[in-house]
Scaffold this motif. Structure first.
Motif, PDB file in Angstrom:
ATOM      1  N   LEU A 149      41.012  49.176  41.727  1.00 53.17           N
ATOM      2  CA  LEU A 149      41.738  48.307  42.655  1.00 53.17           C
ATOM      3  C   LEU A 149      42.568  47.280  41.895  1.00 53.17           C
ATOM      4  O   LEU A 149      43.700  46.947  42.297  1.00 53.17           O
ATOM      5  CB  LEU A 149      40.727  47.605  43.576  1.00 53.17           C
ATOM      6  N   LYS A 150      42.035  46.801  40.786  1.00 55.42           N
ATOM      7  CA  LYS A 150      42.743  45.802  39.985  1.00 55.42           C
ATOM      8  C   LYS A 150      44.051  46.365  39.434  1.00 55.42           C
ATOM      9  O   LYS A 150      45.030  45.632  39.262  1.00 55.42           O
ATOM     10  CB  LYS A 150      41.838  45.344  38.844  1.00 55.42           C
ATOM     11  N   GLU A 165      46.518  46.316  42.644  1.00 60.39           N
ATOM     12  CA  GLU A 165      46.713  45.090  43.415  1.00 60.39           C
ATOM     13  C   GLU A 165      47.793  44.221  42.761  1.00 60.39           C
ATOM     14  O   GLU A 165      47.826  44.051  41.536  1.00 60.39           O
ATOM     15  CB  GLU A 165      45.391  44.312  43.487  1.00 60.39           C
ATOM     16  N   LEU A 213      36.388  48.552  41.549  1.00 62.86           N
ATOM     17  CA  LEU A 213      37.135  47.310  41.394  1.00 62.86           C
ATOM     18  C   LEU A 213      38.150  47.413  40.260  1.00 62.86           C
ATOM     19  O   LEU A 213      39.245  46.835  40.344  1.00 62.86           O
ATOM     20  CB  LEU A 213      36.172  46.150  41.131  1.00 62.86           C
ATOM     21  N   ILE A 233      39.128  39.608  42.769  1.00 59.94           N
ATOM     22  CA  ILE A 233      38.613  40.848  42.162  1.00 59.94           C
ATOM     23  C   ILE A 233      37.977  40.548  40.801  1.00 59.94           C
ATOM     24  O   ILE A 233      36.879  41.021  40.492  1.00 59.94           O
ATOM     25  CB  ILE A 233      39.741  41.888  42.018  1.00 59.94           C
ATOM     26  N   GLU A 234      38.665  39.735  39.987  1.00 58.10           N
ATOM     27  CA  GLU A 234      38.125  39.399  38.674  1.00 58.10           C
ATOM     28  C   GLU A 234      36.820  38.606  38.788  1.00 58.10           C
ATOM     29  O   GLU A 234      35.892  38.803  38.009  1.00 58.10           O
ATOM     30  CB  GLU A 234      39.166  38.608  37.879  1.00 58.10           C
TER      31      GLU A 234
END
Length: 338
Positions: free
Chosen positions: A53-54, A57, A50, A66-67
């Motif tokens: 990905l953050k 994104e 994640l 996500i957060e």
């Protein structure tokens, strides 16, 4: 067979059964440990993905999701940490070779005498006395064919941070100009008051008394502040676990020479000896200093780690002509034990 022998035989069998049951649970605990470690690893891997990905994104709604997922997983990760601590405590408890019983209560109510009567031990292993508090250090006493004691000492740094400074924190509440002690040399030269005045609570008075004793008797225990463990014969044990006697204190007043206060340097004591009345019983006894009349920091010092080393604690209470059983001191004692 006498009734006492029969009772002991039954007790030995019960304790052996408890210990065998605990050992039988160890594989299940280990499976839970392994499962928790695996799940924790999976969560950490998800958090790593994640985080990557953050970084790439760009959609704000997706970033918020996500957060949110990261926050949820971090809370889950923290819960696994708590679970691991609980399982580690279970593993320690189930691995022990003895059932451990402690006694607690205020000073001078007969805790050590109770343990003597129960085990058949004497003042050599469990010092007692009249009129003054005796037990200065938590002692763990194990029914063993061996005889001797393992005394573990604080080092100079932990002595100052864990013993001196918590006491000084209490005393400083009553001083116009607070004192600071950060080293052993600072303890030696500190200008402590002899009293804190009138209408001062007993905890503060006790804290100042302990500081003054530590300062006056520094020469008797300074060399012991090594952080090491020392093998001590039972005949030489008293000064490491007990406060000075009335005779010692009277001599200090008349000569100005402080008594031996080796116990101030002691972190923990484990005593091994046969229990005359409990032959063959796999049991440990925990003799606690008097609680309820001392500062919370001192009580915490005596109780630190006890949750993993004892199975039952019995509060010892003594009524007087003017007071019932559950007076304030024992209530504070039980709060500390909780």
């Amino acid at each position: 067979m006498s009734s006492n022998s029969e009772q002991l035989r039954v007790l030995v069998e019960r304790v052996d059964s408890i210990l065998a049951t605990r050992r039988g649970l160890l594989p299940a605990v280990q499976r839970e440990v392994d499962d928790a470690a695996r799940r924790k690893g999976d969560v950490e891997h998800l958090l790593s993905l994640l985080a990557e990905l953050k970084q790439i994104e760009t959609d704000q709604d997706a970033l918020q999701r996500i957060e949110g997922a990261i926050d949820d997983l971090n809370r889950l990760l923290a819960s696994f940490g708590t679970r691991e601590e609980t399982l580690d405590a279970l593993r320690v408890r189930f691995s022990r070779d003895t059932v451990n019983i402690g006694v607690s209560g205020e000073a001078r109510v007969g805790k050590s005498t109770t343990l003597q009567k129960f085990s058949g031990l004497t003042d050599t292993q469990i010092p007692t006395g009249k009129g003054l508090p005796v037990t200065a250090v938590r002692s763990e006493i194990f029914n063993s064919a061996d005889e001797g004691a393992e005394v573990t000492f604080r080092d100079q740094k932990t002595f100052v941070t864990e013993y001196v400074q918590p006491l000084l924190y209490i005393v400083n509440k009553h001083l116009d100009t607070p004192l600071a002690v950060d080293t052993l040399a600072g303890l030696r030269t500190a200008k402590f008051p002899e009293t804190l005045g009138t209408n001062v609570d007993s905890v503060s008075t006790d804290s100042l008394s302990r500081l003054l004793d530590a300062q006056r008797s520094l020469s008797t225990y300074e060399s012991l502040l090594t952080g090491r463990t020392k093998q001590v014969g039972l005949g030489d044990l008293r000064s490491y676990v007990a406060y000075p006697t009335k005779e010692d204190l009277d001599a200090e007043k008349s000569t100005g020479t402080p008594p031996n206060r080796s116990y101030i340097a002691v972190k923990s004591v484990k005593i091994y000896c046969p229990f005359p009345r409990l032959e063959g019983l796999k049991i440990g006894l925990v003799d606690l200093p008097g609680l309820g009349e001392i500062g919370e920091s001192v009580a915490d010092m005596h109780l630190h780690g006890l949750e993993d080393g004892v199975d039952q604690i019995f509060p010892i209470m003594r009524p007087t002509d003017a007071e019932g059983y559950a007076k304030q001191g024992i209530a504070s004692n039980i709060d500390h034990l909780r």
